[in-house]
Design a protein around this motif. Structure first.
Motif, PDB file in Angstrom:
ATOM      1  N   UNK A  46      -0.971   0.345   2.439  1.00  0.00           N
ATOM      2  CA  UNK A  46      -2.166  -0.472   2.206  1.00  0.00           C
ATOM      3  C   UNK A  46      -2.545  -0.531   0.729  1.00  0.00           C
ATOM      4  N   UNK A  47      -2.288   0.580   0.004  1.00  0.00           N
ATOM      5  CA  UNK A  47      -2.652   0.609  -1.418  1.00  0.00           C
ATOM      6  C   UNK A  47      -1.959  -0.509  -2.190  1.00  0.00           C
ATOM      7  N   UNK A  48      -0.670  -0.767  -1.845  1.00  0.00           N
ATOM      8  CA  UNK A  48       0.085  -1.827  -2.522  1.00  0.00           C
ATOM      9  C   UNK A  48      -0.524  -3.209  -2.278  1.00  0.00           C
ATOM     10  N   UNK A  49      -1.134  -3.382  -1.128  1.00  0.00           N
ATOM     11  CA  UNK A  49      -1.721  -4.693  -0.791  1.00  0.00           C
ATOM     12  C   UNK A  49      -3.139  -4.809  -1.330  1.00  0.00           C
ATOM     13  N   UNK A  50      -3.812  -3.647  -1.454  1.00  0.00           N
ATOM     14  CA  UNK A  50      -5.163  -3.673  -2.038  1.00  0.00           C
ATOM     15  C   UNK A  50      -5.091  -4.082  -3.512  1.00  0.00           C
ATOM     16  N   UNK A  51      -4.051  -3.592  -4.200  1.00  0.00           N
ATOM     17  CA  UNK A  51      -3.929  -3.878  -5.635  1.00  0.00           C
ATOM     18  C   UNK A  51      -3.867  -5.382  -5.885  1.00  0.00           C
ATOM     19  N   UNK A  52      -3.166  -6.116  -4.991  1.00  0.00           N
ATOM     20  CA  UNK A  52      -3.084  -7.575  -5.194  1.00  0.00           C
ATOM     21  C   UNK A  52      -4.222  -8.287  -4.454  1.00  0.00           C
ATOM     22  N   UNK A  53      -5.199  -7.517  -3.979  1.00  0.00           N
ATOM     23  CA  UNK A  53      -6.414  -8.048  -3.359  1.00  0.00           C
ATOM     24  C   UNK A  53      -6.150  -8.824  -2.067  1.00  0.00           C
TER      25      UNK A  53
END
Lengths: 165, 435
Positions: free
Chosen positions: B93-100
């Protein structure tokens, strides 16, 4: 009127200038030209009705009542139809593009009916006449301006059968 | 193998057990266009190159559908950090949060021994770190666009709380040739303009097609017998029939919501009146009785009332009556002429064409005439039709001296888009959701 005639002959002269000289006919026509007949369409023909009587009347914007000019044309149509009692007609009502499609179908039907009813009042038997509406689907003039719209608001009397050919 | 299965199982358990403490991820259909939800739709996985190809195509159609709704912004695939390689591994999820990415969609195409494909989709709330309802279906491989629309509807429904409208078709009039001799043919296509095909030939002019609620029957107007007549077209059998052998002309047909009746206009002698016909008994009932033009009838979704237009006040205006013709009441009182009323499938609004000061608009008002809002304006905007969820309106637009084209606008009025068609096009009708 005189100006119109002058204009017409000017156009005719121009047309004559523009066109190449008539080639000498190499074959003799199979039917002799109707030289004895007066110029113009054959009396009682579809062309006669169209040219000598007038097959189209015009309406105001969103109107279906008959203008004095429309009545004159219809009176000539009625006289002609009385003269040729075998002719059957279809009156098509048309509209300009400045209205919605279904309303214009109904408005075209009203226009055709107004023309038919006036012809009937002038002695044309109801069973010789049919009506149809093309709404805004069959414009005579494809342009989108006042001039085109005024031409496209019309009732067109078409001869279906019984004319002299 | 066992290990990975166990991992997958515990992973699934974890999601089942996840508490619903966190607020549900939601796009507001009324305001979502102001701040579209960023969504990452990963190209669907495939077990072989052919399946991967289909997977990429399906994801592309889903992204396009969601973007067209204006409620979502599909994040460019180039920005993705995590490379999804398996369906049963939890996303980072962190990878997807970074790109919002607020929502994440992953999927897989699995070829079946019988030549069909099965499609599995998982949808995640990235910031809530929870999985929303998954989606699975199976179909023939050439039906992949339909799958993409079904998945799009699933995503739309999960994230807006409203029914979707992507798995639908449009029947419309294809226009070719010069304006004085226009050729008009019935054509069908998917909601996004794909898969177009002709339903009728070029021999007779046709107008105003409309779907039955079954989606397998349409009613339309054809000049094929000379005068305008209402026809029925059975899409299963390709059989066409005249609705009834009336004198004069019949036009402006629409089905009742239960599909048992058609309401239409009959003009026997220069006076247009509204009738409804029972399709089984073919008995017809007259609903209006007025020397004015009464036309354009459209049922409320519960079948109890009908909206229509009439010029009985001196100009075209919108009216509502009970389904038996009683209680006729004018509801439009704004400036200009009001025409082509169409009741929303939700029942809450009536869409219309307004003509005012030489311009045409598409607008909506409540069935009591209040809350009028104008959504579009041009030289000629006409003939609204509703998406089955009552959120989007399609119509046709003509520029001065130009051919007609199909456009859609949502109820905010801010999401105006042209629908691609090969020819000029008019009179669109939106199908219900396909069965």
């Amino acid at each position: 009127m005189r100006r119109a005639l002058v204009a017409f002959s000017a156009v005719a002269a121009l047309a004559a200038c523009a066109s190449r000289p008539d080639p000498t006919p190499t074959t003799t026509p199979t039917t002799p030209p109707p030289a004895e007949r007066p110029q113009g369409p054959v009396a009682g023909s579809i062309e006669d009705f169209r040219v000598s009587v007038g097959d189209r009347i015009f309406y105001g914007y969103d109107r279906y009542d008959l203008t004095p000019e429309a009545r004159q044309v219809l009176e000539r149509q009625a006289a002609w139809l009385r003269q040729y009692p075998n002719v059957r007609i279809l009156i098509a009502g048309n509209c300009d593009e400045r209205g919605t499609r279904e309303y214009n179908l109904a408005l075209g039907a009203r226009r055709a009916a107004a023309a038919r009813d006036y012809l009937a009042s002038l002695g044309v038997a109801a069973n010789r006449m049919e009506t149809v509406s093309y709404g805004k689907e069959r414009p005579l003039d494809p342009r989108s301006n006042e001039e085109a719209w005024s031409v496209n608001r019309n009732a067109h009397t078409q001869i279906v059968s019984g004319a002299v050919s | 193998m066992l290990k990975s299965l166990a991992a997958a199982f515990s992973f699934a358990l974890a999601f089942v057990a996840a508490p619903l403490a966190h607020a549900q991820l939601r796009v507001n259909v009324e305001e979502g266009h102001l701040n579209p939800m960023p969504i990452a739709v990963v190209d669907f996985l495939g077990a072989n190159p052919a399946a991967s190809q289909v997977g990429g195509d399906v994801a592309g159609v889903i992204r396009a559908n969601l973007e067209r709704s204006a409620l979502f912004r599909a994040i460019d695939r180039g920005a993705f950090i995590e490379r999804i390689q398996a369906m049963n591994v939890p996303p980072r999820f962190a990878d997807w949060k970074i790109i919002d990415a607020q929502a994440l969609v992953i999927g897989e195409i699995t070829p079946q021994p019988n030549g069909r494909i099965s499609v599995d989709v998982r949808l995640f709330d990235v910031f809530g770190e929870v999985e929303l309802r998954p989606f699975s279906t199976s179909t023939t491989a050439d039906n992949w666009r339909r799958v993409a629309h079904l998945v799009s509807d699933h995503i739309y429904e999960q994230l807006t709380g409203e029914r979707g409208y992507f798995d639908t078709r449009i029947v419309f009039v294809s226009e070719t040739g010069p304006r004085t001799r226009r050729v008009k043919r019935l054509m069908m296509m998917d909601q996004d303009g794909a898969n177009p095909f002709f339903l009728t030939g070029s021999d007779a002019m046709v107008l105003t097609p409309r779907f039955a609620p079954s989606t397998q029957m349409i009613t339309y107007l054809s000049f094929e017998t000379g005068a305008p007549r209402v026809f029925l077209f059975d899409l299963n059998t390709n059989r066409r029939e005249v609705l009834g052998d009336f004198p004069g002309m019949s036009f402006a047909p629409r089905f009742s919501p239960d599909g048992t009746r058609v309401v239409f206009t009959l003009d026997m002698s220069g006076n247009a009146e509204i009738y409804s016909m029972d399709l089984r008994s073919r008995a017809r009932t007259r609903l209006t009785n007025h020397p004015a033009i009464d036309t354009g009838p459209s049922y409320a979704p519960d079948g109890s009332r009908i909206t229509f237009e009439s010029d009985r006040s001196g100009s075209q205006q919108i009216y509502v009556m009970n389904a038996d013709g009683s209680g006729q009441r004018r509801i439009s009182f704004g400036e200009g002429r009001y025409a082509t009323p169409v009741w929303s499938p939700r029942g809450d609004l009536i869409a219309f064409t307004r003509q005012n000061s030489g311009r045409f608009s598409i607008g909506v008002m409540r069935p009591d005439g209040s809350g009028e809002r104008i959504l579009t304006e041009s030289y000629l905007d006409e003939a609204p039709t509703w998406s089955p969820n009552g959120r989007v309106i399609m119509f046709f637009r003509e520029g001065r001296g130009q051919g007609a084209r199909l456009w859609s606008v949502d109820l905010t009025g801010r999401n105006l888009r042209e629908i691609p068609t090969q020819t000029d096009a008019s009179d669109p009708a939106w199908s219900p959701l396909l069965p």
